[in-house]
Design a protein around this motif. Sequence first.
Motif, short mmCIF file in Angstrom:
data_model
loop_
_atom_site.label_atom_id
_atom_site.label_comp_id
_atom_site.label_asym_id
_atom_site.label_seq_id
_atom_site.Cartn_x
_atom_site.Cartn_y
_atom_site.Cartn_z
N ASN B 7 0.82 -1.35 0.09
CA ASN B 7 -0.08 -0.02 -0.13
C ASN B 7 0.85 1.27 -0.17
O ASN B 7 1.55 1.51 1.06
CB ASN B 7 -0.83 -0.05 1.38
N GLU B 8 0.89 1.81 -1.13
CA GLU B 8 1.80 3.09 -1.43
C GLU B 8 1.53 4.08 -0.36
O GLU B 8 2.55 4.91 0.07
CB GLU B 8 2.14 3.44 -2.70
N GLU B 9 0.38 4.25 0.05
CA GLU B 9 0.00 5.17 1.28
C GLU B 9 0.96 5.18 2.34
O GLU B 9 1.09 5.95 3.15
CB GLU B 9 -1.39 5.31 1.47
N TRP B 10 1.34 3.94 2.83
CA TRP B 10 1.97 3.57 4.03
C TRP B 10 3.62 3.30 3.69
O TRP B 10 4.19 3.30 4.65
CB TRP B 10 1.31 2.63 4.75
N GLY B 13 9.47 4.10 1.89
CA GLY B 13 10.67 3.82 1.25
C GLY B 13 12.07 3.88 2.30
O GLY B 13 12.95 4.02 1.66
N CYS B 14 11.89 3.17 3.14
CA CYS B 14 13.03 2.90 3.96
C CYS B 14 13.81 1.61 3.63
O CYS B 14 14.94 1.56 3.83
CB CYS B 14 12.60 2.56 5.47
N ARG B 15 13.37 0.96 2.70
CA ARG B 15 14.14 -0.32 2.07
C ARG B 15 14.65 -1.22 3.11
O ARG B 15 15.41 -2.12 2.77
CB ARG B 15 15.39 0.36 1.43
N LEU B 16 13.97 -1.33 4.29
CA LEU B 16 14.11 -2.58 5.02
C LEU B 16 13.55 -3.71 4.40
O LEU B 16 14.23 -4.81 4.71
CB LEU B 16 13.22 -2.30 6.39
N ASP B 51 10.97 4.91 -5.93
CA ASP B 51 10.86 6.32 -5.11
C ASP B 51 10.01 6.97 -6.28
O ASP B 51 10.81 7.40 -7.40
CB ASP B 51 11.92 7.06 -4.89
N GLY B 52 8.94 7.16 -6.24
CA GLY B 52 8.06 7.89 -7.06
C GLY B 52 8.31 9.29 -7.31
O GLY B 52 9.00 9.98 -6.55
N ALA B 53 7.22 9.90 -8.01
CA ALA B 53 7.21 11.35 -8.09
C ALA B 53 6.98 12.18 -6.84
O ALA B 53 6.94 11.43 -5.71
CB ALA B 53 6.69 11.78 -9.19
N ASN B 54 6.36 13.47 -6.89
CA ASN B 54 5.94 14.11 -6.06
C ASN B 54 7.09 14.23 -4.68
O ASN B 54 6.59 13.92 -3.69
CB ASN B 54 4.51 13.47 -5.39
N ASP B 55 8.15 14.77 -5.07
CA ASP B 55 9.17 15.10 -4.22
C ASP B 55 9.50 13.77 -3.29
O ASP B 55 9.88 14.07 -1.99
CB ASP B 55 8.52 16.25 -3.00
N ILE B 58 5.97 9.67 -2.57
CA ILE B 58 5.32 8.44 -2.73
C ILE B 58 6.31 7.35 -2.98
O ILE B 58 7.67 7.41 -3.88
CB ILE B 58 4.50 8.55 -4.05
N ASN B 59 6.35 6.39 -2.33
CA ASN B 59 7.24 5.39 -2.40
C ASN B 59 6.54 3.93 -2.59
O ASN B 59 5.28 3.74 -2.15
CB ASN B 59 8.15 5.07 -1.26
N PHE B 60 7.16 2.98 -3.25
CA PHE B 60 6.42 1.76 -3.41
C PHE B 60 7.01 0.58 -4.00
O PHE B 60 8.29 0.50 -4.46
CB PHE B 60 5.63 1.93 -5.16
N ALA B 61 7.24 -0.48 -2.94
CA ALA B 61 7.90 -1.56 -2.93
C ALA B 61 7.37 -2.65 -3.77
O ALA B 61 6.07 -2.63 -3.75
CB ALA B 61 8.06 -2.28 -1.67
N VAL B 62 7.85 -3.07 -4.76
CA VAL B 62 7.11 -3.84 -5.89
C VAL B 62 8.08 -5.23 -5.89
O VAL B 62 9.29 -5.25 -5.96
CB VAL B 62 7.31 -3.33 -7.20
N GLN B 63 7.44 -6.43 -5.90
CA GLN B 63 8.02 -7.72 -6.16
C GLN B 63 6.99 -8.49 -7.21
O GLN B 63 5.80 -8.04 -7.31
CB GLN B 63 8.55 -8.17 -5.05
#
Lengths: 506, 152
Positions: B7-10, B13-16, B51-55, B58-63
């Motif tokens: 859920n990109e809302e939460w 982008g910490c990459r843990l 790491d997406g747009a909007n400064d 927005i971050n999104f982990a994908v697999q």
Amino acid sequence: MENGKIYLSPEYEVVRSDEKCIRCRVCERQCADDVHYYDADADRMCALDENCVNCHRCVSVCPTHALKIKVSENRFRENDNWSDTKVREVYLQANSGGVMLGAMGTPLKYPTYWDKILINASQVTNPSIDPLREPMETRTFLGKKNQKTVRDADGRLVTKFTSPQIELDAPIMFSAMSYGSISYNAHASLARAATELGICYNTGEGGLHEDFYPYGANTIVQVASGRFGVHADYLMAGAGIEIKMGQGAKPGIGGHLPGRKVGPDVSRTRMIPEGSDAISPAPHHDIYSIEDLRQLVYSLKEATAYRKPVIVKISAVHNVAAIASGIARSGADIIAIDGFKGGTGAAPSRIRDNVGIPIELALGAVDSRLREEGIRDEVSVVVGGSIHSSTDVVKAIALGADAVYIGTAALLALGCHLCRSCHKNNCNWGIATQNPTLVKRLNPDYGARRLVNLVSAWKHEIMEVMGGMGINSIEALRGNRLMLRGVDLNEKELEILGIKYAGESI
Amino acid sequence: MKRVFVNEEWCLGCRLCEYWCANANLGGKTASDMVRNLKGRKINARIRVEDGANDGKINFAVQCRHCYDPMCVKSCISGALSISDGVINVDTEKCVGCFTCVLTCPYGCVMPSDDGHVVQKCELCLSNAVGSPACVEHCPNHAIVYEERGVL
């Protein structure tokens, strides 16, 4: 005025185990205070100790437990009179010319009376109750109680309340924390948890965000001296209305939400221009007496068709009993008293650390005074200001409270690490901040769940302790000071608390 | 079948997730395993944070989405990629390293493994020491979830 270089060493030291650090840089990404950075040339993580507020975000997220924050050993020469903190504060003020600001409750070592009060239990001559097997009532109604016993034509008791009440499934509410001082997600967590728990949260003085109107039945809406976000729908939205006269952390002074915390949403909710400082005056400019207070109480009642109970919240100060007596006569339904250890999003730390009195003594004095004057049932009494645990709740109720407010404990449940830097708008836990990248660190699905867990756990414990005393309802515990005994207290303290010393019989 | 969703809302982008993924797929489970496995090593995780747009807000982990009709399996020339119980697995013994799957995966979730001769992809940690997705377990903000959402 800034004046020259400040010769102060960092308060904290970031200690990194190079053996464990895998250079994942999670600490760097998660620190909003810009403490950590990666030195690519040397392939190592470095830290700017001077930026660290000891919030433990990095410590908590470091996957290899490589981090430790130590209180720096660089102290001024030992001096019991001029402690390191006191010297440091003089330096800071000599540098800035400003008042010392702090957040959350006072960290100073004042007595905690809850810890000097012990609770009774049944043995032999009276039975204790097992709450898992027998009914136990934790429901509480806040508001003016019926003064007379009335029977209907058939002689049956009329049990309906004649004044509006706030119904709580447990004698616990979340204290007033404004949207502005805390984040949208923190409010969302409180609102959802209060609804699930059948208790109330409190908007604080920042108005009610449009998204949270559906939680109105579990909301106390606050009207403070700044009157932020107050309008007819707002008043009608809640289960009750609270007039904030004072706050335990900063009795006698107003509030100040810095303009940088007033973004579009906060601006709309508070009904003030974006980026403007939200200043709550110290007094309500229309209240200079109990008679004036009565006018506001009745204005609010009039505006809500007498359907909403009105709470008057004051901070615990020297004359609290007389003030409470006045409030009880002002037409208010509930008095909320906030002890001097109560939290805040920002306050001058001198005020926070030196003004007001302990909530336990204030509660003892207020309950005794209202009883002596025969007006105890005219009002409910809610106390807050460092309620740490379920047994503090039990002790507060036995001392005479109807319910308690928990603020700091609720924030801790949301992840707060009590670094007391709320006023910087840089909360690494997404609670006391309006910065969107930080706000999203608090996922309200889990924030609400943790709050529900906390209050449910306390409720279980309250039932256990009550059962041990052979008491099966909050009603029967309220003001039951014989269930309490003091230790390590002097005669005067016992007198004000209205309890006996441990070992004394009835 | 349960899948991993983000859920990109939460997502912070910490990459843990990347580090726990890399650790899990090197046989690790604990923090000290991670030190042993990842110290001084460039990770090659099967989950990647975008790491997406909007400064960067927005971050999104994908697999791997574990598609019902997966392009990677269709394109595999050696039969190394297969579906069992909905999970797409790679048999590194059969993989010839042609990387056709890497090119066809619309999500960029199949990648060459460290040695460069075979591919690797998320297998939901079902066959490593962790036993269930490590990224989910260690997401600090519950942004990554492992749940049933029906047919995608």
